[in-house]
Design a protein around this motif. Sequence first.
Motif, PDB file in Angstrom:
ATOM      1  N   SER A  30     124.444  70.116  36.025  1.00 54.52           N
ATOM      2  CA  SER A  30     125.623  69.435  36.582  1.00 54.52           C
ATOM      3  C   SER A  30     125.545  67.923  36.415  1.00 54.52           C
ATOM      4  N   LYS A  33     120.472  62.308  35.515  1.00 48.39           N
ATOM      5  CA  LYS A  33     119.925  61.250  36.366  1.00 48.39           C
ATOM      6  C   LYS A  33     119.083  60.292  35.541  1.00 48.39           C
ATOM      7  N   ILE A 185     117.623  72.120  45.171  1.00 41.83           N
ATOM      8  CA  ILE A 185     118.969  72.707  45.087  1.00 41.83           C
ATOM      9  C   ILE A 185     119.817  71.892  44.126  1.00 41.83           C
ATOM     10  N   SER A 187     122.083  72.773  40.300  1.00 42.41           N
ATOM     11  CA  SER A 187     123.133  73.753  39.963  1.00 42.41           C
ATOM     12  C   SER A 187     122.643  75.109  40.446  1.00 42.41           C
ATOM     13  N   GLY A 210     124.056  74.726  44.043  1.00 38.83           N
ATOM     14  CA  GLY A 210     125.039  73.639  44.036  1.00 38.83           C
ATOM     15  C   GLY A 210     126.166  73.887  43.047  1.00 38.83           C
TER      16      GLY A 210
HETATM   17  N1  LIG Z   1     129.187  63.673  42.055  1.00 36.71           N
HETATM   18  C1  LIG Z   1     128.838  64.941  41.855  1.00 36.71           C
HETATM   19  N2  LIG Z   1     129.381  65.640  40.840  1.00 36.71           N
HETATM   20  C2  LIG Z   1     129.041  66.921  40.625  1.00 36.71           C
HETATM   21  N3  LIG Z   1     128.160  67.598  41.400  1.00 36.71           N
HETATM   22  C3  LIG Z   1     127.592  66.962  42.426  1.00 36.71           C
HETATM   23  C4  LIG Z   1     127.885  65.603  42.684  1.00 36.71           C
HETATM   24  N4  LIG Z   1     127.149  65.225  43.735  1.00 36.71           N
HETATM   25  C5  LIG Z   1     126.436  66.283  44.124  1.00 36.71           C
HETATM   26  N5  LIG Z   1     126.694  67.349  43.347  1.00 36.71           N
HETATM   27  C6  LIG Z   1     126.068  68.668  43.553  1.00 36.71           C
HETATM   28  O1  LIG Z   1     124.782  68.583  43.014  1.00 36.71           O
HETATM   29  C7  LIG Z   1     124.555  69.669  42.110  1.00 36.71           C
HETATM   30  C8  LIG Z   1     123.633  69.202  41.009  1.00 36.71           C
HETATM   31  O2  LIG Z   1     122.414  68.802  41.573  1.00 36.71           O
HETATM   32  P1  LIG Z   1     121.206  68.295  40.686  1.00 36.71           P
HETATM   33  O3  LIG Z   1     121.623  67.097  39.927  1.00 36.71           O
HETATM   34  O4  LIG Z   1     120.035  68.181  41.584  1.00 36.71           O
HETATM   35  O5  LIG Z   1     121.005  69.528  39.729  1.00 36.71           O
HETATM   36  P2  LIG Z   1     121.072  69.681  38.139  1.00 36.71           P
HETATM   37  O6  LIG Z   1     119.862  69.012  37.582  1.00 36.71           O
HETATM   38  O7  LIG Z   1     122.397  69.241  37.620  1.00 36.71           O
HETATM   39  O8  LIG Z   1     120.969  71.258  38.022  1.00 36.71           O
HETATM   40  P3  LIG Z   1     119.825  72.180  37.405  1.00 36.71           P
HETATM   41  O9  LIG Z   1     118.511  71.591  37.866  1.00 36.71           O
HETATM   42  O10 LIG Z   1     120.075  73.515  37.996  1.00 36.71           O
HETATM   43  O11 LIG Z   1     120.008  72.098  35.930  1.00 36.71           O
HETATM   44  C9  LIG Z   1     125.936  70.076  41.664  1.00 36.71           C
HETATM   45  O12 LIG Z   1     125.962  71.413  41.225  1.00 36.71           O
HETATM   46  C10 LIG Z   1     126.748  69.852  42.907  1.00 36.71           C
HETATM   47  O13 LIG Z   1     126.649  70.920  43.808  1.00 36.71           O
END
Ligand SMILES: Nc1ncnc2c1ncn2[C@@H]1O[C@H](COP(=O)(O)OP(=O)(O)OP(=O)(O)O)[C@@H](O)[C@H]1O
Length: 405
Positions: A30, A33, A185, A187, A210
Amino acid sequence: MDPKKIETEGNSDPNQSGRVYHLALDIGGSLAKLVYFTKKDDGYVHGEERISPQEALAKSKGSRSYPVVKGRLNFMRFETSKINDLLEFIKSEKLHLGGSRQQDVPGNQNMFIKATGGGAYKYADLFKERLGISLDKEDEMDCLVAGANFLLKVVPEEAFTYLDEQKQFVQIDHNDLYPYLLVNIGSGVSMIKVEGAGKFERVSGTSIGGGTFWGLGRLLTKCKSFDELLEMSYRGNNRVIDMLVGDIYGGTDYSKIGLASTAIASSFGKAISDNKKIEDYNPEDIARSLLRMISNNIGQISYLNALRFGLKRIFFGGFFIRSHPFTMDTISVAVNYWSKGEAKAMFLRHEGFLGAVGAFMSSDKHGLEELLAPGNMSCAVDSRHDSVNGELNGDESIECRLYAS
Ligand SMILES: Nc1ncnc2c1ncn2[C@@H]1O[C@H](COP(=O)(O)OP(=O)(O)OP(=O)(O)O)[C@@H](O)[C@H]1O
Ligand SMILES: CC(C)(CO)[C@@H](O)C(=O)NCCC(=O)O
């Protein structure tokens, strides 16, 4: 989502506010970073005292002085679906060039950036094509654990509990940090038993995370952004849609098995009997039920895994949490309820940046070596620069000193 600059010194150009020494990425399902370090100052420290290089040389005969670099760790996030914005940002700020001007970098020199998450694989060619960068891939679980350990050990007030609407910071005893369960937590959800630095096992996971909240929430409420969905959930009332124990038991508790009349018997269960269409519900109520259902489920699975391995401490990270009171409260209550108060749910201030921080810490060759060689790195946090509204968003930059020791 607009690129959000977390560094808060009022200067949006890292090349002006300080040289960018290092950059690392965590590109998830999602969100993508970034963590990067901007140097403000360097010199030497002797005990607590800042001293000049000459003084350091003079003192080196007696006790030890350390080279130190003062600077700031900056945190940013972009939606992965808008990966072009991330590439543009890196390019415009010259983050990949260590803040140097393009012409300073020899044309054929291969540049590397530490990167983790699925996107480090998925977008490797794109980074190469657009920025001429090779992504130096680090394992996602390694980075999550390294990032969590680093933040817990180094950043004061990184971990906190959330119960009865009260945030309470937890003092971490470095000698008594392990074992713990790390629940990330994103995606999807990963649950990792951590027993020491680099000593861990991913013991469980769930695809209801998420991404589920954001995806289902978007379909069900037609909201335009994650923040809007979260905002809606603040105002909603889940009892409109959730079937409570009292709805089934004529308003009374089912005390024999410890269920209050107000406990949720079935998430979204009222929707079966209401004979209503989705348009008849307030999107706020739907958002609230959904957030509660997912948070509760994660809290319960986390507790079960903690129980499996006899772990008493559970740290929750990942951007799903967003320091949202209702999310944290639901998770805490679930852990507290199921463990009968035995296990403790804790949250991390830099919740969504564990992987990126871990990737940053794994950099032993690109950039940091130049910065700190010879020796290892340690980091002391001087102060934090909180985000505008003072809420904990995991967004603050951290002012820190990097020592070569
Ligand atoms: N501004 C935003 N836009 C989209 N999602 C957001 C936002 N802020 C928080 N979230 C939430 O955070 C989640 C993503 O969290 P995180 O960045 O920790 O995981 P990821 O690294 O994208 O996912 P994964 O590790 O499963 O590949 C989204 O699925 C959503 O529920
Ligand atoms: C696939 C990852 C590790 C990618 O970050 C994450 O989304 C996750 O842990 N998902 C849950 C998958 C499962 O264990 O069912």
